[in-house]
Design a protein around this motif. Structure first.
Motif, mmCIF file in Angstrom:
data_model
loop_
_atom_site.group_PDB
_atom_site.id
_atom_site.type_symbol
_atom_site.label_atom_id
_atom_site.label_comp_id
_atom_site.label_asym_id
_atom_site.label_seq_id
_atom_site.Cartn_x
_atom_site.Cartn_y
_atom_site.Cartn_z
ATOM 1 N N PRO A 26 0.814 -1.225 0.000
ATOM 2 C CA PRO A 26 0.000 0.000 0.000
ATOM 3 C C PRO A 26 0.842 1.267 0.000
ATOM 4 C CG PRO A 26 -0.228 -1.214 2.084
ATOM 5 C CD PRO A 26 0.472 -2.122 1.123
ATOM 6 N N ALA A 27 1.928 1.303 0.762
ATOM 7 C CA ALA A 27 2.742 2.529 0.834
ATOM 8 C C ALA A 27 3.319 2.855 -0.539
ATOM 9 C CB ALA A 27 3.859 2.359 1.871
ATOM 10 N N GLU A 46 8.915 -3.908 -7.814
ATOM 11 C CA GLU A 46 8.366 -4.865 -6.856
ATOM 12 C C GLU A 46 9.203 -6.149 -6.900
ATOM 13 O OE1 GLU A 46 6.146 -5.315 -4.359
ATOM 14 O OE2 GLU A 46 6.820 -7.404 -4.422
ATOM 15 N N GLY A 47 9.690 -6.551 -5.722
ATOM 16 C CA GLY A 47 10.554 -7.734 -5.657
ATOM 17 C C GLY A 47 9.828 -9.037 -5.925
ATOM 18 N N SER A 75 4.654 -13.334 9.075
ATOM 19 C CA SER A 75 3.916 -12.125 9.416
ATOM 20 C C SER A 75 3.909 -11.100 8.280
ATOM 21 C CB SER A 75 4.506 -11.493 10.677
ATOM 22 O OG SER A 75 5.853 -11.154 10.464
ATOM 23 N N TYR A 79 4.802 -10.096 -2.336
ATOM 24 C CA TYR A 79 4.448 -9.964 -3.756
ATOM 25 C C TYR A 79 3.563 -8.736 -3.930
ATOM 26 C CZ TYR A 79 -0.023 -12.543 -2.886
ATOM 27 O OH TYR A 79 -1.244 -12.973 -2.437
ATOM 28 N N SER A 83 1.657 -7.118 2.212
ATOM 29 C CA SER A 83 0.964 -7.859 3.264
ATOM 30 C C SER A 83 -0.541 -7.600 3.270
ATOM 31 C CB SER A 83 1.563 -7.531 4.633
ATOM 32 O OG SER A 83 2.856 -8.084 4.713
ATOM 33 N N HIS A 86 -3.054 -10.492 2.773
ATOM 34 C CA HIS A 86 -3.721 -11.298 3.804
ATOM 35 C C HIS A 86 -3.985 -10.489 5.076
ATOM 36 C CE1 HIS A 86 0.292 -12.908 5.734
ATOM 37 N NE2 HIS A 86 0.309 -11.615 5.551
ATOM 38 N N GLY A 88 -6.219 -8.096 7.747
ATOM 39 C CA GLY A 88 -7.582 -8.235 8.253
ATOM 40 C C GLY A 88 -8.489 -7.076 7.898
ATOM 41 N N GLY A 89 -7.914 -5.913 7.537
ATOM 42 C CA GLY A 89 -8.743 -4.771 7.159
ATOM 43 C C GLY A 89 -9.232 -3.931 8.328
ATOM 44 N N ARG A 90 -8.713 -4.184 9.523
ATOM 45 C CA ARG A 90 -9.128 -3.411 10.705
ATOM 46 C C ARG A 90 -8.388 -2.067 10.681
ATOM 47 N NH1 ARG A 90 -10.498 -4.622 16.227
ATOM 48 N NH2 ARG A 90 -10.717 -6.794 15.710
ATOM 49 N N VAL A 192 15.054 -4.663 -5.281
ATOM 50 C CA VAL A 192 16.025 -3.602 -5.005
ATOM 51 C C VAL A 192 16.956 -4.123 -3.912
ATOM 52 C CG1 VAL A 192 16.333 -1.267 -4.109
ATOM 53 C CG2 VAL A 192 14.480 -1.760 -5.719
ATOM 54 N N ASN A 479 -4.106 -0.578 14.660
ATOM 55 C CA ASN A 479 -3.478 -1.172 13.475
ATOM 56 C C ASN A 479 -2.930 -0.067 12.564
ATOM 57 O OD1 ASN A 479 -5.401 -2.855 14.767
ATOM 58 N ND2 ASN A 479 -5.222 -4.280 13.081
ATOM 59 N N THR A 481 -2.190 0.484 9.162
ATOM 60 C CA THR A 481 -2.164 0.709 7.715
ATOM 61 C C THR A 481 -2.825 2.008 7.266
ATOM 62 O OG1 THR A 481 -2.099 -1.667 7.460
ATOM 63 C CG2 THR A 481 -2.589 -0.402 5.494
HETATM 64 C C1 LIG Z 1 -1.991 -11.523 8.843
HETATM 65 C C2 LIG Z 1 -1.918 -10.025 8.833
HETATM 66 C C3 LIG Z 1 -3.044 -9.279 9.202
HETATM 67 C C4 LIG Z 1 -2.994 -7.888 9.212
HETATM 68 N N1 LIG Z 1 -4.113 -7.192 9.540
HETATM 69 C C5 LIG Z 1 -4.078 -5.846 9.560
HETATM 70 C C6 LIG Z 1 -5.245 -5.105 9.876
HETATM 71 O O1 LIG Z 1 -6.314 -5.646 10.140
HETATM 72 N N2 LIG Z 1 -5.138 -3.748 9.894
HETATM 73 C C7 LIG Z 1 -3.978 -3.090 9.597
HETATM 74 O O2 LIG Z 1 -3.959 -1.862 9.636
HETATM 75 N N3 LIG Z 1 -2.869 -3.780 9.268
HETATM 76 C C8 LIG Z 1 -2.889 -5.130 9.235
HETATM 77 N N4 LIG Z 1 -1.766 -5.829 8.891
HETATM 78 C C9 LIG Z 1 -0.546 -5.075 8.542
HETATM 79 C C10 LIG Z 1 -0.580 -4.552 7.103
HETATM 80 O O3 LIG Z 1 -0.676 -5.617 6.211
HETATM 81 C C11 LIG Z 1 0.685 -3.729 6.872
HETATM 82 O O4 LIG Z 1 0.661 -2.640 7.780
HETATM 83 C C12 LIG Z 1 0.784 -3.157 5.462
HETATM 84 O O5 LIG Z 1 0.672 -4.137 4.480
HETATM 85 C C13 LIG Z 1 2.142 -2.468 5.318
HETATM 86 O O6 LIG Z 1 2.196 -1.826 4.073
HETATM 87 P P1 LIG Z 1 3.598 -1.465 3.380
HETATM 88 O O7 LIG Z 1 3.304 -1.033 2.000
HETATM 89 O O8 LIG Z 1 4.360 -0.562 4.249
HETATM 90 O O9 LIG Z 1 4.425 -2.844 3.364
HETATM 91 P P2 LIG Z 1 4.083 -4.254 2.712
HETATM 92 O O10 LIG Z 1 2.634 -4.479 2.646
HETATM 93 O O11 LIG Z 1 4.915 -5.234 3.443
HETATM 94 O O12 LIG Z 1 4.616 -4.125 1.224
HETATM 95 C C14 LIG Z 1 6.003 -4.128 0.929
HETATM 96 C C15 LIG Z 1 6.200 -4.499 -0.525
HETATM 97 O O13 LIG Z 1 7.588 -4.417 -0.820
HETATM 98 C C16 LIG Z 1 7.995 -5.562 -1.567
HETATM 99 N N5 LIG Z 1 9.433 -5.766 -1.327
HETATM 100 C C17 LIG Z 1 10.024 -6.283 -0.242
HETATM 101 N N6 LIG Z 1 11.360 -6.311 -0.397
HETATM 102 C C18 LIG Z 1 11.612 -5.762 -1.618
HETATM 103 C C19 LIG Z 1 12.802 -5.481 -2.356
HETATM 104 N N7 LIG Z 1 14.035 -5.769 -1.877
HETATM 105 N N8 LIG Z 1 12.687 -4.906 -3.567
HETATM 106 C C20 LIG Z 1 11.459 -4.590 -4.086
HETATM 107 N N9 LIG Z 1 10.301 -4.853 -3.437
HETATM 108 C C21 LIG Z 1 10.385 -5.412 -2.207
HETATM 109 C C22 LIG Z 1 7.098 -6.664 -1.028
HETATM 110 O O14 LIG Z 1 7.000 -7.746 -1.934
HETATM 111 C C23 LIG Z 1 5.781 -5.930 -0.843
HETATM 112 O O15 LIG Z 1 5.001 -5.940 -2.006
HETATM 113 C C24 LIG Z 1 -1.785 -7.222 8.853
HETATM 114 C C25 LIG Z 1 -0.662 -7.971 8.487
HETATM 115 C C26 LIG Z 1 -0.727 -9.347 8.470
HETATM 116 C C27 LIG Z 1 0.490 -10.111 8.077
#
Ligand SMILES: Cc1cc2nc3c(=O)[nH]c(=O)nc-3n(C[C@H](O)[C@H](O)[C@H](O)COP(=O)(O)OP(=O)(O)OC[C@H]3O[C@@H](n4cnc5c(N)ncnc54)[C@H](O)[C@@H]3O)c2cc1C
Length: 497
Positions: A26-27, A46-47, A75, A79, A83, A86, A88-90, A192, A479, A481
Motif C-alpha cells: 500500500p505505501a 516490486e521484488g 507475518s 508480492y 501484506s 492477507h 484483516g482490514g481493521r 532492489v 493497526n 495501515t
Molecule cells: C496476517 C496479517 C493481518 C494484518 N491485519 C491488519 C489489519 O487488520 N489492519 C492493519 O492496519 N494492518 C494489518 N496488517 C498489517 C498490514 O498488512 C501492513 O501494515 C501493510 O501491508 C504495510 O504496508 P507497506 O506497503 O508498508 O508494506 P508491505 O505491505 O509489506 O509491502 C512491501 C512491498 O515491498 C515488496 N518488497 C520487499 N522487499 C523488496 C525489495 N528488496 N525490492 C522490491 N520490493 C520489495 C514486497 O513484496 C511488498 O510488495 C496485517 C498484516 C498481516 C500479516
C-alpha cells in the motif's frame, strides 16, 4: 504498464525517472500512483511477482533473537500488494495524543503535528474503503479513566466472503490502474538490493535491481523511495550503511533501533448483564459483529490523562464476542466465578477480553543484520524484539480500569488472568505481535534520535525517502495501515510539490 523483470526490455528501464519507488504494498502503490497522477515519470519496482512465489517469500526469512515471535516470514507477504494480500482490514487512525512528547516516556513525540497527518485521513479512508473517522473518544459511563473509541473495517462483504477480494487488497484493487498507466512503469520480480551513492554520499545515484536469474540493472531517478515494509526498509538501510559508512541516516546509530510491535494478549474472562449487552449495540459485544464488518467496532482505551498519571502507553481493549446464547442455569451452577456473583441482575453472557497495546520506544528493541546472506547477496535480518517494564504495566493498568468500570456500573464483572495480577514481568507466553512492524527508521528532528526527518527523507541524504511504518516514532495502539496510507499521500505531495 506492468512488466516482468525477467523479460523487461532494457530500454524500458533506461533513461532517468523522476521518482523510483521500491516495493508495491500500500505505501509504495500510493506514492507511485499519486506522483504519476501529478505528472511525474515513475518506476515502481516490486521484488515479488503478481502472485505468491516461494523464491520471493524465502527472502523474508530472518533470525529470531528476542521475545518469542510468530516469525518474520509468516507475518508478511512478499508480492505485488504486499501484506495487504492477507491483512484483516481493521482500521483506526492514530490519536492526537500519539503525536505528543511525553516527559515521562523517553523518545516519544513526532516531529510533525497531528494535523499534518490527519489532513490526509479522508483520502486514506476513501482508498481503504472505510467510513470517515472523527474525534471519537467519548468518555465511558462509570469511568474517569476510560474512553470509548472504535475501529472500522476495510470490508463491505460479510466475513464469510472475506476472501473474495475484500478487505481492500492492493494486489487487486489498483492492479488495473497500474496495468493501464503510461506514467508508471511497474516491474515485478525486480528486487532492489542496493543503493548507489555519489562520492560525497549525500545523494543517491541509483537503485540496484536484481532478478532471480542473476540479471542486474541500475535504475536512475531524481528521487528514491523505499516502501518495502517495516522490516525490509530497515534491512536495506542496514545493509547499505555497511557499504556506505553509516551515511544513510545512521549517523546516530539509530537505524534498526526502537523497533516496535503492538503486543496482543487475552486478559481474562468477562461476564456481562443483558443490560450492557442490549445498550451498547456498537460494541464488539454484538454476537454477530464479525459477520457484518461495516459497522463500527467499539473498544475501550485509556484517557490521555490516565496514561500520564499511571505512566503507561496507549491500549485498546475489546470485550470480544460473547457466547451466542445466555448461559443456562446448569452452566452457571457449574461455574463458581459466575455463581458466586451476588447481584440483582442476571449475569448471563461470557466472553474473553482481548487487548492490543502500544509498545514504548526502546533503543534495545531492534533489527540487526546476521552474518548469513540470502540468495540475492543481502545480509538477512536478525529480529531482537524486546519489551520494557512499561510494556507490561500498560495492559494490566487498563484491565483493572475496565474491571472497576464494570463493577461501578453494575454491568458486569471481569476475571483477570493470573498473569495479569502478578507484579513484575510476567511470562510472555500468551503474548504475540499483531504483524505490525513499526520503527527502525524512526522520524526525528535530528539524526541523534532517528533516521528520517519530518518529510520522511533520510537524514543526511538529499533524495532518499522511507514510506511505511518503519518511520513511526511511536505507534499508538491501533493497526497501522490507514496511517501508512496517510503518510504515503503526504510523501507523494511533498515529492510532487
Ligand atoms: C496476517 C496479517 C493481518 C494484518 N491485519 C491488519 C489489519 O487488520 N489492519 C492493519 O492496519 N494492518 C494489518 N496488517 C498489517 C498490514 O498488512 C501492513 O501494515 C501493510 O501491508 C504495510 O504496508 P507497506 O506497503 O508498508 O508494506 P508491505 O505491505 O509489506 O509491502 C512491501 C512491498 O515491498 C515488496 N518488497 C520487499 N522487499 C523488496 C525489495 N528488496 N525490492 C522490491 N520490493 C520489495 C514486497 O513484496 C511488498 O510488495 C496485517 C498484516 C498481516 C500479516
Amino acid at each position: 504498464m506492468i512488466l516482468d523483470f525477467k523479460q523487461a526490455p532494457a530500454e524500458a528501464l533506461s533513461g532517468r525517472f523522476d521518482i523510483a519507488v521500491a516495493g508495491a504494498g500500500p505505501a509504495g502503490q500510493v506514492v507511485a500512483r499519486r506522483c504519476a497522477e501529478a505528472g511525474k515519470r515513475v518506476v515502481l519496482l516490486e521484488g515479488g511477482a503478481l502472485e505468491y512465489t516461494g523464491e520471493s517469500q524465502e527472502l523474508y526469512i530472518g533470525e529470531e533473537l528476542g521475545v518469542g515471535y510468530r516469525g518474520l516470514s509468516g507475518s508478511r507477504l512478499r508480492y505485488f500488494g504486499g501484506s495487504t494480500n492477507h491483512w484483516g482490514g481493521r482500521c483506526r487512525p492514530l490519536d492526537r495524543h500519539d503525536f505528543d512528547v511525553r516527559e515521562d516516556v523517553a523518545l516519544t513525540g513526532w516531529p510533525i503535528s497531528y494535523e499534518e497527518v490527519a489532513q490526509y485521513l479522508p483520502e486514506a479512508c476513501d482508498i481503504l474503503n472505510i467510513g470517515l473517522f472523527n474525534e471519537d473518544r467519548t468518555p465511558v459511563e462509570g469511568s474517569e479513566t476510560l474512553v470509548e473509541s472504535y475501529f472500522r473495517w476495510s470490508l463491505e462483504a460479510p466475513f464469510a466472503q472475506m476472501f473474495d477480494g475484500a478487505p481492500v487488497r492492493f494486489d487487486l484493487v489498483w492492479r488495473d490502474w497500474f496495468e493501464a498507466s503510461d506514467a508508471v512503469t511497474t516491474v515485478v520480480n525486480a528486487n532492489v538490493t542496493a543503493v548507489e551513492m555519489d562520492a560525497g554520499a549525500d545523494r543517491v545515484t541509483g537503485f540496484v535491481v536484481q532478478g532471480y536469474d542473476g540479471r542486474r540493472v541500475e535504475i536512475a531517478a531524481d528521487h528514491y523511495v523505499v516502501a518495502m515494509g517495516g522490516v525490509e526498509n530497515v534491512r536495506l538501510l542496514l545493509n547499505e550503511n555497511r557499504r556506505h559508512q553509516d551515511r544513510l541516516g545512521n549517523q546516530g546509530g539509530m537505524v534498526g533501533r526502537c523497533w516496535m510491535e503492538h503486543p496482543h494478549q487475552n486478559g481474562g474472562v468477562y461476564v456481562i448483564t443483558e443490560r450492557l449487552h442490549s445498550h451498547l449495540d456498537r460494541w464488539d459485544l454484538m454476537v454477530d459483529s464479525i459477520y457484518a464488518r461495516q459497522k463500527n467496532e467499539s473498544i475501550v482505551a485509556p484517557t490521555t490523562a490516565f496514561m500520564r498519571d499511571a505512566n503507561i502507553m496507549s491500549a485498546g481493549l475489546r470485550l470480544r464476542r460473547p457466547n451466542r446464547r445466555p448461559l443456562s442455569e446448569e452452566e452457571i451452577a457449574g461455574a463458581p466465578f459466575i455463581r458466586d456473583l451476588k447481584f440483582e441482575e442476571d449475569y448471563y453472557r461470557v466472553g474473553v477480553i482481548y487487548m492490543a497495546w502500544e509498545q514504548a520506544p526502546n533503543p534495545d528493541s531492534k533489527l540487526v543484520l546476521t552474518e548469513e546472506k540470502d540468495a540475492l547477496g543481502m545480509y538477512r535480518v536478525g529480529h531482537d524484539w524486546r519489551l520494557l517494564d512499561i510494556d507490561f504495566r500498560t495492559p494490566r493498568a487498563c484491565l483493572r480500569e475496565v474491571a472497576k468500570m464494570l463493577i461501578r456500573t453494575g454491568l458486569g464483572r471481569l476475571r483477570l488472568d493470573d498473569e495479569m495480577l502478578v507484579p513484575g514481568l510476567p511470562d510472555d507466553g500468551g503474548m504475540n505481535g499483531g504483524n505490525h512492524h513499526m520503527g527502525g527508521a524512526r522520524m526525528s528532528a535530528t539524526p541523534e534520535t532517528g533516521v528520517v526527518d519530518g518529510d520522511c527523507k533520510v537524514h543526511g541524504v538529499d533524495n532518499l525517502y522511507v514510506a511505511g511504518s518503519a518511520v513511526y516514532p511511536t505507534g499508538g495502539h491501533a493497526n497501522p495501515t490507514v496511517n501508512i496510507v496517510q503518510l504515503a499521500l503526504r510523501l507523494a505531495k511533498h515529492l510532487t510539490a
